[in-house]
Scaffold this motif. Structure first.
Motif, PDB file in Angstrom:
ATOM      1  N   SER C 159     -34.522  22.229   6.760  1.00 47.86           N
ATOM      2  CA  SER C 159     -34.115  21.874   8.126  1.00 47.86           C
ATOM      3  C   SER C 159     -34.557  22.953   9.118  1.00 47.86           C
ATOM      4  CB  SER C 159     -32.593  21.720   8.177  1.00 47.86           C
ATOM      5  OG  SER C 159     -32.200  21.503   9.514  1.00 47.86           O
ATOM      6  N   GLY C 160     -35.102  22.495  10.258  1.00 44.76           N
ATOM      7  CA  GLY C 160     -35.553  23.449  11.277  1.00 44.76           C
ATOM      8  C   GLY C 160     -36.905  24.052  10.974  1.00 44.76           C
ATOM      9  N   LYS C 161     -37.564  23.605   9.902  1.00 44.03           N
ATOM     10  CA  LYS C 161     -38.878  24.171   9.568  1.00 44.03           C
ATOM     11  C   LYS C 161     -39.910  23.063   9.422  1.00 44.03           C
ATOM     12  CE  LYS C 161     -36.992  28.164   7.086  1.00 44.03           C
ATOM     13  NZ  LYS C 161     -35.667  27.772   6.546  1.00 44.03           N
ATOM     14  N   ILE C 162     -39.722  21.996  10.198  1.00 42.22           N
ATOM     15  CA  ILE C 162     -40.595  20.826  10.043  1.00 42.22           C
ATOM     16  C   ILE C 162     -41.464  20.642  11.280  1.00 42.22           C
ATOM     17  CG2 ILE C 162     -40.613  18.310   9.729  1.00 42.22           C
ATOM     18  CD1 ILE C 162     -37.905  18.627   8.305  1.00 42.22           C
ATOM     19  N   ASN C 163     -42.755  20.452  11.064  1.00 42.18           N
ATOM     20  CA  ASN C 163     -43.655  20.114  12.162  1.00 42.18           C
ATOM     21  C   ASN C 163     -44.083  18.659  12.037  1.00 42.18           C
ATOM     22  OD1 ASN C 163     -45.520  20.616  14.432  1.00 42.18           O
ATOM     23  ND2 ASN C 163     -47.089  20.317  12.874  1.00 42.18           N
ATOM     24  N   MET C 164     -43.882  17.896  13.108  1.00 45.03           N
ATOM     25  CA  MET C 164     -44.315  16.503  13.121  1.00 45.03           C
ATOM     26  C   MET C 164     -45.615  16.391  13.908  1.00 45.03           C
ATOM     27  SD  MET C 164     -41.902  15.013  11.438  1.00 45.03           S
ATOM     28  CE  MET C 164     -42.044  13.245  11.749  1.00 45.03           C
ATOM     29  N   LEU C 165     -46.405  15.353  13.606  1.00 44.89           N
ATOM     30  CA  LEU C 165     -47.587  15.092  14.427  1.00 44.89           C
ATOM     31  C   LEU C 165     -47.103  14.622  15.796  1.00 44.89           C
ATOM     32  CD1 LEU C 165     -49.897  13.254  11.892  1.00 44.89           C
ATOM     33  CD2 LEU C 165     -50.140  15.586  12.751  1.00 44.89           C
ATOM     34  N   ASP C 166     -47.793  15.064  16.838  1.00 43.90           N
ATOM     35  CA  ASP C 166     -47.381  14.667  18.188  1.00 43.90           C
ATOM     36  C   ASP C 166     -48.053  13.348  18.543  1.00 43.90           C
ATOM     37  OD1 ASP C 166     -46.155  14.682  20.587  1.00 43.90           O
ATOM     38  OD2 ASP C 166     -47.220  16.401  21.414  1.00 43.90           O
ATOM     39  N   SER C 167     -47.723  12.335  17.778  1.00 44.93           N
ATOM     40  CA  SER C 167     -48.403  11.053  17.938  1.00 44.93           C
ATOM     41  C   SER C 167     -47.422   9.943  17.635  1.00 44.93           C
ATOM     42  CB  SER C 167     -49.596  11.013  16.981  1.00 44.93           C
ATOM     43  OG  SER C 167     -49.927   9.695  16.641  1.00 44.93           O
ATOM     44  N   GLN C 168     -47.174   9.126  18.622  1.00 39.83           N
ATOM     45  CA  GLN C 168     -46.184   8.056  18.497  1.00 39.83           C
ATOM     46  C   GLN C 168     -46.436   7.165  17.287  1.00 39.83           C
ATOM     47  OE1 GLN C 168     -45.783   5.660  22.025  1.00 39.83           O
ATOM     48  NE2 GLN C 168     -44.693   4.076  20.950  1.00 39.83           N
ATOM     49  N   GLY C 169     -47.694   6.731  17.144  1.00 39.31           N
ATOM     50  CA  GLY C 169     -48.039   5.811  16.069  1.00 39.31           C
ATOM     51  C   GLY C 169     -47.643   6.339  14.706  1.00 39.31           C
ATOM     52  N   GLU C 170     -48.077   7.548  14.401  1.00 39.12           N
ATOM     53  CA  GLU C 170     -47.840   8.112  13.074  1.00 39.12           C
ATOM     54  C   GLU C 170     -46.353   8.389  12.808  1.00 39.12           C
ATOM     55  OE1 GLU C 170     -50.999   9.959  14.141  1.00 39.12           O
ATOM     56  OE2 GLU C 170     -52.297   9.185  12.555  1.00 39.12           O
ATOM     57  N   VAL C 171     -45.657   8.919  13.802  1.00 36.66           N
ATOM     58  CA  VAL C 171     -44.242   9.246  13.598  1.00 36.66           C
ATOM     59  C   VAL C 171     -43.414   7.971  13.425  1.00 36.66           C
ATOM     60  CG1 VAL C 171     -42.198  10.265  14.646  1.00 36.66           C
ATOM     61  CG2 VAL C 171     -44.384  11.453  14.805  1.00 36.66           C
ATOM     62  N   LEU C 172     -43.641   6.979  14.294  1.00 35.10           N
ATOM     63  CA  LEU C 172     -42.822   5.776  14.232  1.00 35.10           C
ATOM     64  C   LEU C 172     -43.165   4.913  13.011  1.00 35.10           C
ATOM     65  CD1 LEU C 172     -42.305   4.703  17.961  1.00 35.10           C
ATOM     66  CD2 LEU C 172     -41.013   6.289  16.538  1.00 35.10           C
ATOM     67  N   ALA C 173     -44.419   4.935  12.579  1.00 32.19           N
ATOM     68  CA  ALA C 173     -44.783   4.178  11.380  1.00 32.19           C
ATOM     69  C   ALA C 173     -44.064   4.774  10.170  1.00 32.19           C
ATOM     70  CB  ALA C 173     -46.290   4.202  11.170  1.00 32.19           C
ATOM     71  N   MET C 174     -44.060   6.091  10.089  1.00 34.77           N
ATOM     72  CA  MET C 174     -43.398   6.779   8.988  1.00 34.77           C
ATOM     73  C   MET C 174     -41.891   6.497   9.020  1.00 34.77           C
ATOM     74  SD  MET C 174     -45.047   8.481   6.787  1.00 34.77           S
ATOM     75  CE  MET C 174     -44.989   9.715   5.520  1.00 34.77           C
ATOM     76  N   ALA C 175     -41.340   6.489  10.263  1.00 32.67           N
ATOM     77  CA  ALA C 175     -39.903   6.237  10.414  1.00 32.67           C
ATOM     78  C   ALA C 175     -39.562   4.819   9.944  1.00 32.67           C
ATOM     79  CB  ALA C 175     -39.485   6.439  11.862  1.00 32.67           C
ATOM     80  N   ALA C 176     -40.435   3.866  10.258  1.00 35.28           N
ATOM     81  CA  ALA C 176     -40.199   2.481   9.831  1.00 35.28           C
ATOM     82  C   ALA C 176     -40.204   2.386   8.307  1.00 35.28           C
ATOM     83  CB  ALA C 176     -41.254   1.562  10.435  1.00 35.28           C
ATOM     84  N   LEU C 177     -41.144   3.109   7.678  1.00 33.38           N
ATOM     85  CA  LEU C 177     -41.191   3.115   6.212  1.00 33.38           C
ATOM     86  C   LEU C 177     -39.901   3.703   5.652  1.00 33.38           C
ATOM     87  CD1 LEU C 177     -44.841   4.336   5.544  1.00 33.38           C
ATOM     88  CD2 LEU C 177     -43.894   2.081   5.068  1.00 33.38           C
ATOM     89  N   HIS C 178     -39.441   4.781   6.288  1.00 30.86           N
ATOM     90  CA  HIS C 178     -38.227   5.448   5.827  1.00 30.86           C
ATOM     91  C   HIS C 178     -37.044   4.488   5.856  1.00 30.86           C
ATOM     92  CE1 HIS C 178     -35.214   8.553   5.265  1.00 30.86           C
ATOM     93  NE2 HIS C 178     -34.637   8.219   6.400  1.00 30.86           N
ATOM     94  N   MET C 179     -36.976   3.669   6.892  1.00 32.16           N
ATOM     95  CA  MET C 179     -35.831   2.771   7.034  1.00 32.16           C
ATOM     96  C   MET C 179     -36.071   1.434   6.361  1.00 32.16           C
ATOM     97  SD  MET C 179     -34.641   3.528  10.888  1.00 32.16           S
ATOM     98  CE  MET C 179     -33.078   2.710  10.622  1.00 32.16           C
ATOM     99  N   GLY C 180     -37.281   1.224   5.888  1.00 37.30           N
ATOM    100  CA  GLY C 180     -37.589  -0.039   5.234  1.00 37.30           C
ATOM    101  C   GLY C 180     -37.585  -1.221   6.178  1.00 37.30           C
ATOM    102  N   ILE C 181     -37.973  -0.984   7.451  1.00 36.69           N
ATOM    103  CA  ILE C 181     -38.055  -2.089   8.403  1.00 36.69           C
ATOM    104  C   ILE C 181     -39.509  -2.304   8.797  1.00 36.69           C
ATOM    105  CG2 ILE C 181     -35.743  -1.686   9.340  1.00 36.69           C
ATOM    106  CD1 ILE C 181     -37.051  -0.269  11.712  1.00 36.69           C
ATOM    107  N   PRO C 182     -39.840  -3.502   9.293  1.00 35.20           N
ATOM    108  CA  PRO C 182     -41.233  -3.726   9.718  1.00 35.20           C
ATOM    109  C   PRO C 182     -41.599  -2.803  10.879  1.00 35.20           C
ATOM    110  CG  PRO C 182     -39.886  -5.715  10.002  1.00 35.20           C
ATOM    111  CD  PRO C 182     -38.998  -4.677   9.452  1.00 35.20           C
ATOM    112  N   GLN C 183     -42.903  -2.471  10.985  1.00 39.84           N
ATOM    113  CA  GLN C 183     -43.340  -1.539  12.025  1.00 39.84           C
ATOM    114  C   GLN C 183     -43.160  -2.095  13.429  1.00 39.84           C
ATOM    115  OE1 GLN C 183     -47.098   0.591  11.750  1.00 39.84           O
ATOM    116  NE2 GLN C 183     -47.062   0.271   9.554  1.00 39.84           N
ATOM    117  N   CYS C 184     -43.367  -3.395  13.581  1.00 37.08           N
ATOM    118  CA  CYS C 184     -43.208  -3.968  14.909  1.00 37.08           C
ATOM    119  C   CYS C 184     -41.978  -4.846  14.933  1.00 37.08           C
ATOM    120  CB  CYS C 184     -44.441  -4.773  15.306  1.00 37.08           C
ATOM    121  SG  CYS C 184     -45.849  -3.737  15.652  1.00 37.08           S
ATOM    122  N   SER C 185     -40.886  -4.293  14.450  1.00 34.33           N
ATOM    123  CA  SER C 185     -39.648  -5.059  14.373  1.00 34.33           C
ATOM    124  C   SER C 185     -39.210  -5.489  15.768  1.00 34.33           C
ATOM    125  CB  SER C 185     -38.563  -4.210  13.734  1.00 34.33           C
ATOM    126  OG  SER C 185     -37.323  -4.868  13.840  1.00 34.33           O
TER     127      SER C 185
END
Lengths: 269, 306, 345
Positions: C159-185
């Protein structure tokens, strides 16, 4: 003067702050210089001393591109700064030493305008504008855009300096039958020099360093050093960029030293 | 002696009144074509309908300004409330830029003063000493600065070796790092205008004050600083305004966890959002804000002068 | 001094006009920086007697912005990523490649011949492909890394040592996978949950940065970094003790493609160039240079064998499904833009 135990011009601590200022300015450059001699392709882990990246700068696959980019940057910065400084000096004279007139405040506003608009907005707007008037993008578009945004940077120190020069000098000159032109070139300009030089330097470094606007208005295949460096960095920062930076630093130091030596000779002879 | 770079100061003489038009013509032509015209396009764009994924549709719309000031929830159909998001982003940027300007002034003024009081032959050399680092690209300088400030970087290691601190200071990815970065980005813009003004300062004024038994810090405060105020104001403007829109220092040193004005506007034009009218509207709001700020500060200093 | 300045200005002015002059037989490429070896360009240039002009962009979105601001018609080919091909086609920025215009079209590997982002390969040919996931510093964390929890619900030591890509597409796609929901829900509950999940996850993130994604891992500033496979490999080669994760929830794949731009001034040469890049040997040279993967049949035999063996190219059996970033419709995209703004406000 002898009655005072201290020199009025000196303030304790100012020397210390100046040294601190220079340390802050140069410490990161020391890092750049040291790591340009790193043999590993990493910019954070030191391996061993090597000239590898300097060889790469001159013979590597991107060397031509970077050389051309550096050349473009220098030329643009010199022309843009010279033009902007000239325009700013003339404008400052009109604003400060040509009486009151209706468009005065508006002129001041217009001159500071490029400074007030975020760069990205100027960038997009200028690109749309150049397209609207069907002006082909290339070095010329970069140059024009640079001249525009350099003007306020040149204007500020020039105007600040001019406000400190009393009108009496030129009036005295005119009383002695100097023409207006002579009063300007022989009296005002020499008195203005530190301001003009400051303005030129600011315009020069702002042009040399500009990325956002340049990136939008440049034509296909035209690179300046910042656009080339930003592009390269997307694939990871490599020490060859550190080497290029160190070389630029060396060039600037040599140029400054030379101009100083020449300037000294002029004064002694 | 009133006003500053922004107001242009007061008129001192009408020596060149006859040539006024010719003196201003180059500035008007250059800026009229290259700044005013593009800006007019942006102003128009801020009142147009957005085209999905960038671009505009030529239909009048206030949506961009509505989006800035009113919050309609995640799905855009909740009853409108005041939107604090963008105001917050603007406020954060102003705060950061303001602190960076203060830092630049605190270090830049003594430096500029020190340079201006060197023997004449040395001054140019000192000026170059301050500006030489700016031959190196801002990106590279910022990256190197980050290297120095890292948790395991030279600064922390040095301080720990000296026993000043026992735990490394976390500087990177904090607001302090952003301010340091902005300060580092724009320092010469503070130093040079002040230098140009102090260089012109007549030390006889200080002498006179000292003869009247004024202590020297009082002389600095009451005589010198008011006399070089145009330079100080010019410096503050040149640091503050570009800092407002800058994104490199906030991104690299601050971690880009939060939008700043610069990155917010950039996102509208170059990012995923592709909302040009909103980017244009945000720029216009920023522009208006800066102009108001400048006019107020100019009025203020003119009042003081009277 | 005066004279030398004049000379400089004159010389520069000459330079300006000289570079503006156009030559016969030209090809204008709009490309990412350092993504194609110079030798390859030189070879194409010689074989076809074509002068190559290359311009670079720094993100898919800035490519789109520049073209839409009016630069379309000045470039012949560009190299957008998968979802951007679809967007550009939808925007009418791409020209159609008629059947038979590309002699080597048959060389496209079967799995890439009919991708979702460009059905039937009407506008594009494969350039390089790879994956986007994240890398974890093994000195800081020894547990299981093949889960998206590392990014969105990390163990205490990360925690506190994570760098994310500064790109909406990549972050939100990964988040959708994490939650198991479709990307364009479009499901409002899912979208609200996604928004909340990201707000909670942000607490654990140190920074958003794409440009220094590799450097922060090498320097140890970040213990976890969202990153492209090729960059993760480079970080490892530079001494970072990192492992590249293939989360069981899935991970993002991407493919860059050479597209034929609308109103290309040198359409003939653009097609020749695409044919050239469909030669297995040529595209393999790109792969060896950029360290990703080619999408052309027969390229494998020219590719550096070390590339095929690196862990970043070999997902374990239990790895989740690789997915492309999806292109949402306007209304949905506006909600995602709002979520992204909320995340970064």
């Amino acid at each position: 003067m002898a009655t005072r135990p201290y020199d009025l011009r000196r303030y304790p601590g100012f020397l210390g702050i100046t040294i601190l200022c220079l340390v802050i300015l140069y410490a990161p450059l020391l890092v750049v210089t040291i790591y340009s001699f790193n043999s590993s392709p990493s910019i954070t882990n030191w391996e061993e001393f090597s000239f590898r990246w300097y060889v790469d700068v001159f013979t590597g696959p991107e060397s031509d591109k970077f050389k051309q980019a550096a050349w473009n940057s220098l030329i643009i910065a010199i022309i843009a700064a010279t033009t902007a400084t000239t325009i700013a000096t003339l404008a400052a004279t009109a604003v400060l030493r040509a009486g009151r007139f209706r468009l005065r405040t508006l002129s001041i506003g217009l001159i500071s305008l490029p400074l007030m608009v975020p760069e990205i907005v100027t960038a997009v707007a200028t690109l749309i504008f150049f397209n609207a008037i069907a002006f082909e993008r290339g070095l010329m578009t970069i140059l024009l855009a640079h001249i525009a945004f350099c003007i306020p940077f040149a204007y500020m120190p020039i105007s600040a300096r001019m406000q400190g020069i009393e009108a009496t000098y030129e009036q005295a000159a005119q009383d002695l039958y100097a023409t207006r032109r002579q009063a300007f070139t022989r009296i005002l300009l020499p008195l203005m020099m530190p301001g003009i030089v400051s303005g030129f330097i600011l315009a020069f470094i702002i042009s040399l360093d500009d990325f956002i606007i340049t990136n939008f208005v440049k034509g296909a295949g035209v690179e300046t050093l910042p656009t080339a460096i930003f592009g390269a960095v997307k694939q990871g920062i490599k020490p060859n960029i550190m080497a290029i930076s160190t070389l630029l630093l060396a060039v600037s130091i040599v140029m400054v030293t030379l101009s100083w030596i020449i300037g000294r000779k002029d004064k002694t002879s | 002696m009133a006003g500053g770079g922004a107001t242009g100061g007061s008129v001192q003489t009408d020596t060149y009144a006859g040539a006024r038009g010719w003196l201003l013509l180059p500035a008007w032509v250059t800026l009229g074509i290259l700044t005013l015209a593009p800006l007019a396009i942006m102003l128009v764009y801020s009142f147009l309908t957005k085209e999905f994924r960038g671009g505009v549709i030529w239909e009048f719309s206030l949506d961009a300004y509505d989006q800035f000031f009113f919050d309609r929830g995640l799905f855009g159909d909740a009853p409108p409330q005041i939107e604090w998001t963008y105001i917050g982003i603007f406020w954060r940027s102003i705060w950061q830029a303001g602190l960076a300007t203060l830092l630049s002034l605190l270090i830049g003024f003594p430096t500029a003063y020190f340079i201006a009081t060197r023997p004449e032959k040395q001054r140019a050399l000192w000026v170059f000493l301050v500006t030489i680092p700016y031959w190196v690209n801002l990106l590279i300088r910022t990256v190197s600065m980050k290297f120095l400030l890292r948790d395991q970087g030279p600064l922390n290691e040095g301080l720990m070796a000296l026993g000043v601190i026992s735990e490394p200071l976390t500087i990177v990815n904090t607001n302090l790092a952003v301010q340091l970065g902005l300060f580092y980005s724009y320092l010469p813009f503070m130093v040079l205008p002040i230098y140009a003004a102090v260089e012109r300062y007549n030390f006889a004024l200080s002498e006179a004050a000292a003869d009247l038994y004024a202590p020297r810090w009082t002389i600095l405060r009451r005589i010198l600083i008011p006399a070089v105020k145009p330079g100080i104001l010019a410096g503050c403007i040149l640091v503050f305004v570009p800092s407002l829109g800058s994104f490199l220092a906030p991104d690299l040193l601050g971690g880009a966890r939060n939008f700043m004005i610069g990155s917010l506007i950039e996102e509208q034009f170059k990012g995923n959002a592709g909302n040009w009218p909103f980017g244009a509207a945000a720029s216009m709001i920023l522009l208006t804000m800066v102009l108001i700020l400048l006019i107020v500060s100019a009025r203020q200093s003119q009042k003081e002068a009277r | 001094m005066k004279r030398s300045l004049k000379a400089t200005v004159a010389a520069a002015a000459l330079g300006l006009t000289a570079s503006a002059a156009a030559a016969e037989g030209k090809l204008v490429i709009y490309h990412w920086f350092e993504y194609i070896p110079q030798e390859l360009l030189d070879r194409f240039s010689q074989e076809n007697d074509v002068e190559i002009v290359m311009d670079t962009y720094d993100s898919n979105e800035s490519l789109l912005a520049t073209l839409k601001a009016g630069a379309i018609g000045t470039y012949d080919v560009a190299v957008p990523g998968d979802y951007m091909v679809q967007i550009m086609a939808g925007e009418g920025l791409l020209d159609e490649i008629a059947e038979g215009e590309l002699a080597n079209k048959g060389n496209i590997a079967p799995e890439w011949a009919d991708p979702s982002f460009d059905p039937g390969r009407k506008h594009s040919i494969p350039y390089q492909w790879g994956s986007t996931s994240f890398a974890v510093n093994r000195d800081m964390y020894e547990g299981d890394i093949n889960t998206t929890d590392i990014l969105f619900n990390p163990p205490e030591e990360l925690s506190g040592k994570i760098n994310m890509l500064d790109s909406q597409g990549e972050v939100l796609a990964m988040a959708a996978l994490h939650m198991g929901i479709p990307q364009c829900s479009t499901d409002r509950d899912q979208l609200r949950a996604l928004n909340d999940m990201l707000q909670n996850a942000k607490v654990h993130w140190a920074s958003f940065n794409s440009d220094t994604a590799k450097e922060v891992l090498v320097s140890g500033d970040a213990a976890v970094g969202q990153i492209y496979d090729g960059f993760a490999a480079k970080a490892r080669e530079e001494g970072a003790n990192t492992d590249y994760a293939f989360p069981t929830q899935g991970y993002v794949v991407w493919m860059d493609n050479v597209v034929l731009l609308k109103d290309a001034p040198n359409r003939e040469n653009a097609l020749k160039f695409m044919d050239f890049l469909l030669e297995p040997e040529n595209i393999a040279a790109v792969t060896n240079y950029a360290r990703y993967n080619a999408g052309v049949t027969g390229a494998a035999e020219f590719v550096d064998p070390a590339l095929a063996e690196q862990p970043e190219s070999n997902p374990p059996a239990e790895a989740g499904e690789p997915v492309f970033i999806q292109v949402c419709d306007r209304e949905t995209q506006e909600v995602y833009d709002q979520i992204w703004t909320n995340l970064k406000k």
